[in-house]
Write a protein that holds these residues in place. Structure first.
Motif, PDB file in Angstrom:
ATOM      1  N   GLU A  47       0.829  -1.206   0.000  1.00  0.00           N
ATOM      2  CA  GLU A  47       0.000   0.000   0.000  1.00  0.00           C
ATOM      3  C   GLU A  47       0.861   1.253   0.000  1.00  0.00           C
ATOM      4  O   GLU A  47       0.555   2.230  -0.690  1.00  0.00           O
ATOM      5  N   GLU A  48       1.952   1.208   0.771  1.00  0.00           N
ATOM      6  CA  GLU A  48       2.836   2.367   0.827  1.00  0.00           C
ATOM      7  C   GLU A  48       3.493   2.621  -0.521  1.00  0.00           C
ATOM      8  O   GLU A  48       3.592   3.772  -0.976  1.00  0.00           O
ATOM      9  N   GLU A  49       3.936   1.559  -1.198  1.00  0.00           N
ATOM     10  CA  GLU A  49       4.526   1.711  -2.521  1.00  0.00           C
ATOM     11  C   GLU A  49       3.505   2.263  -3.521  1.00  0.00           C
ATOM     12  O   GLU A  49       3.819   3.136  -4.334  1.00  0.00           O
ATOM     13  N   GLN A  50       2.278   1.757  -3.436  1.00  0.00           N
ATOM     14  CA  GLN A  50       1.228   2.217  -4.338  1.00  0.00           C
ATOM     15  C   GLN A  50       0.935   3.701  -4.090  1.00  0.00           C
ATOM     16  O   GLN A  50       0.793   4.485  -5.043  1.00  0.00           O
ATOM     17  N   LYS A 105       1.400   6.775  -6.759  1.00  0.00           N
ATOM     18  CA  LYS A 105       0.326   7.728  -7.079  1.00  0.00           C
ATOM     19  C   LYS A 105       0.755   9.161  -6.780  1.00  0.00           C
ATOM     20  O   LYS A 105       0.455  10.077  -7.545  1.00  0.00           O
ATOM     21  N   ARG A 106       1.460   9.359  -5.667  1.00  0.00           N
ATOM     22  CA  ARG A 106       1.930  10.689  -5.300  1.00  0.00           C
ATOM     23  C   ARG A 106       2.892  11.220  -6.357  1.00  0.00           C
ATOM     24  O   ARG A 106       2.818  12.383  -6.761  1.00  0.00           O
ATOM     25  N   GLU A 107       3.787  10.359  -6.819  1.00  0.00           N
ATOM     26  CA  GLU A 107       4.742  10.774  -7.851  1.00  0.00           C
ATOM     27  C   GLU A 107       4.022  11.092  -9.162  1.00  0.00           C
ATOM     28  O   GLU A 107       4.352  12.080  -9.837  1.00  0.00           O
ATOM     29  N   GLU A 108       3.015  10.285  -9.527  1.00  0.00           N
ATOM     30  CA  GLU A 108       2.234  10.554 -10.740  1.00  0.00           C
ATOM     31  C   GLU A 108       1.528  11.902 -10.634  1.00  0.00           C
ATOM     32  O   GLU A 108       1.532  12.692 -11.592  1.00  0.00           O
ATOM     33  N   ARG A 109       0.935  12.184  -9.473  1.00  0.00           N
ATOM     34  CA  ARG A 109       0.250  13.480  -9.289  1.00  0.00           C
ATOM     35  C   ARG A 109       1.245  14.636  -9.368  1.00  0.00           C
ATOM     36  O   ARG A 109       0.951  15.689  -9.937  1.00  0.00           O
ATOM     37  N   ARG A 110       2.431  14.436  -8.800  1.00  0.00           N
ATOM     38  CA  ARG A 110       3.447  15.487  -8.846  1.00  0.00           C
ATOM     39  C   ARG A 110       3.873  15.764 -10.289  1.00  0.00           C
ATOM     40  O   ARG A 110       3.982  16.927 -10.714  1.00  0.00           O
TER      41      ARG A 110
END
Length: 186
Positions: A137-140, A144-149
């Motif tokens: 979950e943490e990796e996912q 997602k955070r990197e994709e949003r950034r």
């Protein structure tokens, strides 16, 4: 009135526990005052009598093979078979022999050991699963955070290009060589 108000502040289970403790202490005091301490007699004095009379003295052992009351061999945990066989030896109570006590204790110890082992294995397995699940979950979430950034940076770049086009269209785009030029009024 003060005592009633003080009791009302205690939780109900704590009141019951205090009442039970008070009754137990009172009962023990009454037993101590009514039963005089019995003088200890030699265990051999109870031979050829009953098992119950023999076992009133906790240091005595009753042997059913020859109906004798003997001193418990305190140097060894279990009485030796030369003294009395385990199936015929009684200590503490007359209705259970040493073989049954040993079997019961082994069963209880085995159950406790199995229970502890199962609990430890289950807890370790669940922790491992939950840790791996948490890691996934943490990796996912990190992905997602990197994709949003990255999307945010892309949108920011697109906005900058659009604003620069508008500035260029209206002649407001400053020279990149000298961004701090003087503002001239016409």
């Amino acid at each position: 009135m003060e005592a009633a108000r003080r009791w009302a502040l205690w939780p109900l289970w704590l009141q019951g526990l205090a009442l039970l403790w008070g009754c137990a202490v009172t009962g023990l005091e009454q037993i101590r005052s009514t039963v005089p301490p019995a003088p200890l007699q030699a265990c051999s004095a109870f031979s050829q009598k009953s098992c119950e009379e023999c076992l009133k003295n906790v240091s005595c052992l009753w042997c059913y093979t020859n109906n004798t009351c003997i001193d418990y061999p305190v140097r060894s945990i279990l009485p030796p078979s030369s003294l009395c066989s385990l199936s015929n030896a009684r200590w503490g109570v007359c209705w259970i022999n040493f073989e049954d006590v040993i079997i019961a204790m082994a069963v209880v110890a085995g159950l406790i050991l199995v229970t502890v082992t199962v609990c430890c294995c289950y807890c370790c397995y669940c922790r491992k699963r939950s840790r791996s699940r948490l890691d996934e979950e943490e990796e996912q979430l990190a992905r997602k955070r990197e994709e949003r950034r990255l999307q945010s940076l892309q949108r920011k770049h697109e906005r900058k290009l659009k604003h620069d086009e508008i500035r260029k269209k209206y002649g407001l785009l400053q020279d990149s060589d000298n961004p701090y030029s003087r503002f001239e009024n016409e």
